[in-house]
Each structure stands twice: as C-alpha cells, then as structure tokens.
Scaffold this motif. Structure first.
Motif, PDB file in Angstrom:
ATOM      1  N   VAL A 228      90.547  68.912  60.771  1.00 35.07           N
ATOM      2  CA  VAL A 228      91.333  69.435  61.889  1.00 35.07           C
ATOM      3  C   VAL A 228      90.394  70.153  62.845  1.00 35.07           C
ATOM      4  O   VAL A 228      89.263  70.515  62.502  1.00 35.07           O
ATOM      5  N   SER A 229      90.877  70.383  64.052  1.00 35.32           N
ATOM      6  CA  SER A 229      90.097  71.117  65.042  1.00 35.32           C
ATOM      7  C   SER A 229      90.111  72.600  64.716  1.00 35.32           C
ATOM      8  O   SER A 229      90.890  73.071  63.881  1.00 35.32           O
ATOM      9  N   VAL A 230      89.259  73.350  65.385  1.00 37.39           N
ATOM     10  CA  VAL A 230      89.180  74.793  65.148  1.00 37.39           C
ATOM     11  C   VAL A 230      90.498  75.493  65.466  1.00 37.39           C
ATOM     12  O   VAL A 230      90.977  76.313  64.666  1.00 37.39           O
ATOM     13  N   PRO A 231      91.148  75.207  66.626  1.00 32.42           N
ATOM     14  CA  PRO A 231      92.442  75.858  66.888  1.00 32.42           C
ATOM     15  C   PRO A 231      93.492  75.526  65.822  1.00 32.42           C
ATOM     16  O   PRO A 231      94.268  76.404  65.418  1.00 32.42           O
ATOM     17  N   THR A 232      93.487  74.284  65.351  1.00 32.30           N
ATOM     18  CA  THR A 232      94.444  73.902  64.310  1.00 32.30           C
ATOM     19  C   THR A 232      94.140  74.619  63.003  1.00 32.30           C
ATOM     20  O   THR A 232      95.049  75.054  62.288  1.00 32.30           O
ATOM     21  N   ALA A 233      92.856  74.762  62.707  1.00 26.34           N
ATOM     22  CA  ALA A 233      92.465  75.477  61.495  1.00 26.34           C
ATOM     23  C   ALA A 233      92.924  76.934  61.549  1.00 26.34           C
ATOM     24  O   ALA A 233      93.392  77.495  60.547  1.00 26.34           O
ATOM     25  N   LEU A 234      92.809  77.547  62.722  1.00 27.61           N
ATOM     26  CA  LEU A 234      93.280  78.922  62.878  1.00 27.61           C
ATOM     27  C   LEU A 234      94.799  79.000  62.691  1.00 27.61           C
ATOM     28  O   LEU A 234      95.307  79.945  62.072  1.00 27.61           O
ATOM     29  N   PHE A 235      95.492  78.014  63.233  1.00 28.21           N
ATOM     30  CA  PHE A 235      96.950  77.972  63.063  1.00 28.21           C
ATOM     31  C   PHE A 235      97.321  77.826  61.591  1.00 28.21           C
ATOM     32  O   PHE A 235      98.241  78.480  61.097  1.00 28.21           O
ATOM     33  N   LEU A 236      96.582  76.980  60.871  1.00 26.08           N
ATOM     34  CA  LEU A 236      96.851  76.796  59.446  1.00 26.08           C
ATOM     35  C   LEU A 236      96.568  78.079  58.669  1.00 26.08           C
ATOM     36  O   LEU A 236      97.225  78.363  57.667  1.00 26.08           O
ATOM     37  N   GLY A 237      95.585  78.854  59.144  1.00 26.82           N
ATOM     38  CA  GLY A 237      95.338  80.149  58.519  1.00 26.82           C
ATOM     39  C   GLY A 237      96.532  81.072  58.668  1.00 26.82           C
ATOM     40  O   GLY A 237      96.901  81.803  57.733  1.00 26.82           O
ATOM     41  N   VAL A 238      97.163  81.028  59.834  1.00 30.47           N
ATOM     42  CA  VAL A 238      98.374  81.826  60.063  1.00 30.47           C
ATOM     43  C   VAL A 238      99.506  81.349  59.155  1.00 30.47           C
ATOM     44  O   VAL A 238     100.255  82.155  58.592  1.00 30.47           O
ATOM     45  N   VAL A 239      99.607  80.029  59.008  1.00 30.04           N
ATOM     46  CA  VAL A 239     100.642  79.464  58.137  1.00 30.04           C
ATOM     47  C   VAL A 239     100.438  79.922  56.697  1.00 30.04           C
ATOM     48  O   VAL A 239     101.396  80.310  56.015  1.00 30.04           O
ATOM     49  N   LEU A 240      99.200  79.883  56.226  1.00 34.24           N
ATOM     50  CA  LEU A 240      98.925  80.358  54.866  1.00 34.24           C
ATOM     51  C   LEU A 240      99.211  81.847  54.730  1.00 34.24           C
ATOM     52  O   LEU A 240      99.675  82.309  53.687  1.00 34.24           O
ATOM     53  N   GLY A 241      98.939  82.593  55.798  1.00 38.13           N
ATOM     54  CA  GLY A 241      99.284  84.007  55.789  1.00 38.13           C
ATOM     55  C   GLY A 241     100.785  84.211  55.648  1.00 38.13           C
ATOM     56  O   GLY A 241     101.245  85.134  54.953  1.00 38.13           O
TER      57      GLY A 241
END
Length: 285
Positions: free
Chosen positions: A240-253
């Motif tokens: 995934v792209s960096v912005p998507t990876a950050l979004f997935l981090g929020v989802v895991l949070g």
C-alpha cells in the motif's frame, strides 16, 4: 491457498480460544488452585490453538492474527451469559466497531506471505530482550493489586503468545520445506518454552479474578507483538502507499480501542461477578 480458508480457520480458533478461556477463568481461584472444569476449558482452548496453527500454516500472520482478536468479542458475551445477564447495547456497538475495523484492515491491506526465514541469532536476541522486559513485568505484577496483576500478566501472556504465533509460522514453514529436519532446528524448542510460559502467565492473570482486564490485554498485546515480529523477522508486508499505511494504522488503533472499551464496560460490572469460592482477597495478593 485461498484467503478464505485460513480466515475461516482463524475465526474458529478465536471462538474456541474464547470459550476455553472463559471456562478456565471460571474454574480458577485466587490462590491459583483450579477446579475440574479447568481441564475441559484447557482442551477447548488447545483445539482453538490447533486451528490457529492450521491458519498460520496456510496464511500470513498479518491475516490470521487480526482475526484472532475476535476472541475477545466472543469471550465477553460468553462471560455475560455465565453471569446470567444480557450484554449491554454499548458492548454490541464496540463489538461492531471491532468487526468493521478488522474487516476494513484486511480488505485494504491484503497481506501477503513472505518466503523469508528469520535469522536464528537475530531471533534469539529479540526473544531474549523481550523476555527480560517481561520478567520485570512479572516482578511488578507479583507486588501489585489484583487489577494490575491481571493487567500485567495479560500483557506478559499476550506478548508470549504473539511470539509463539511467529514461531509457529516459522516451524510450519520449516516442516513443509525440510520435514524431519525441523526437529534439529532451535525454533521448535524455543516455541515449546515460550508457549509454556505464555500459558502460565495467562493462568496467573485468570487467577487474579478479572477476565475483563487480563483477556483484552492479552488479546491486544498478542496482536501487536505477532504483527511486529511478523514484519521484522518474517518479512511479511502489505503493498500500500504511505497515506494508506497511515490510515491502516488508525484502523488498527480503532481495533485496540474497541477491545479496551469492551474491557472497560465489563470492568464496571466486575464487582457483581459471583465467584465459586468468593472474591479474591486483595490482601493475599
């Protein structure tokens, strides 16, 4: 292997692990003694672990471990049923958040298995460092009240189970590639040691008398530890792209928040739990 096969195995594992955990916690006393029902719960949980092993053998850690967090969603309603009460609406709301976030993470991330094999020396160094930190947690837990004792042992047990998941993945891969040569590799025996201490830590958390504290802590820590080790040692990744990876981090949070909120609302009712031999004595802790 199609993704749905390891996913289904992981969900079955989560249900069995949750059921076995509730049964064992109900049969545990503050003194550490156990009743007959504990052994039945242990068998159920062991069956759940077998399904988890099968799922890890067929799919990546980044797929299997998020689904195993559903164990906390299964466990808390089971505990409510054992307490002869109805789950609150807020529990179902946070349960829905957990389901949606895990589903969203997996659908976007689409984790891929890796052919990388962990370096034995690096594995021993990382495992040794983590174990040293966990020993400090155990020392603190033995001097804390039952709430923090349950919390700390949940963290210790979850970290060790996360480590076990990574080692299971490694052992399965070694067996597929080398057959009986797996028995001369250190990973198999390291798994045996780590898994044993994980079960002991989990039982100490149950003995503290707060499943609503120890089990969510264990589940969240197992997820974080296993995914971190899967990325660091096994080379599993998501494309995934960096912005998507950050979004997935929020989802895991949000996944972590949902689990902790379920624990919070269960903790508000902890004083109403009826223990078979009366509530644990804080002085004895």
């Amino acid at each position: 292997m199609h993704t749905w096969v390891p996913a289904m195995l992981a969900l079955i594992a989560a249900l069995l692990i949750a059921t076995g955990s509730v049964m064992r916690q109900r049969a545990s006393h503050a003194s550490g003694a156990i009743r007959q029902g504990w052994w039945l719960g242990a068998v159920v949980a062991l069956c759940g672990f077998a399904f988890q092993v099968a799922a890890l053998g067929l799919g990546p850690l980044l797929l299997v471990q998020p689904l195993v967090t559903f164990a906390v969603l299964f466990a808390l309603p089971l505990e409510a049923w054992a307490d002869h009460r109805r789950p609150m609406r807020i529990e179902w709301i946070w349960g829905a958040v957990l389901v949606v976030c895990v589903t969203l993470f997996l659908s976007i991330a689409q984790p891929e298995p890796s052919s990388r094999r962990p370096n034995n020396l690096l594995t021993l160094i990382i495992v040794g460092t983590v174990v040293a930190v966990l020993l400090c947690c155990v020392i603190i837990a033995e001097r804390a009240n039952r709430h923090y004792k349950a919390l700390l042992y949940g963290v210790v047990g979850g970290t060790l189970f996360g480590m076990s998941a990574m080692l299971v993945k490694t052992v399965v891969n070694q067996f597929v590639e080398g057959g009986l040569r797996t028995f001369v590799q250190p990973d198999l025996y390291l798994f045996g040691v780590v898994a044993t201490f994980a079960v002991v830590a989990q039982q100490r958390g149950f003995g503290a008398g707060e499943l609503q504290t120890s089990f969510p802590a264990l589940t969240v820590t197992e997820l974080v530890a296993s995914m971190a080790l899967g990325i660091a040692l096994l080379g599993e990744n998501i494309s995934v792209s960096v912005p998507t990876a950050l979004f997935l981090g929020v989802v895991l949070g949000a996944v972590v928040r949902a689990v902790l909120e379920l624990a919070k609302h269960a903790g508000e009712r902890a004083e109403h739990i009826v223990w078979p031999d009366g509530p644990p004595d804080p002085i004895s802790e």
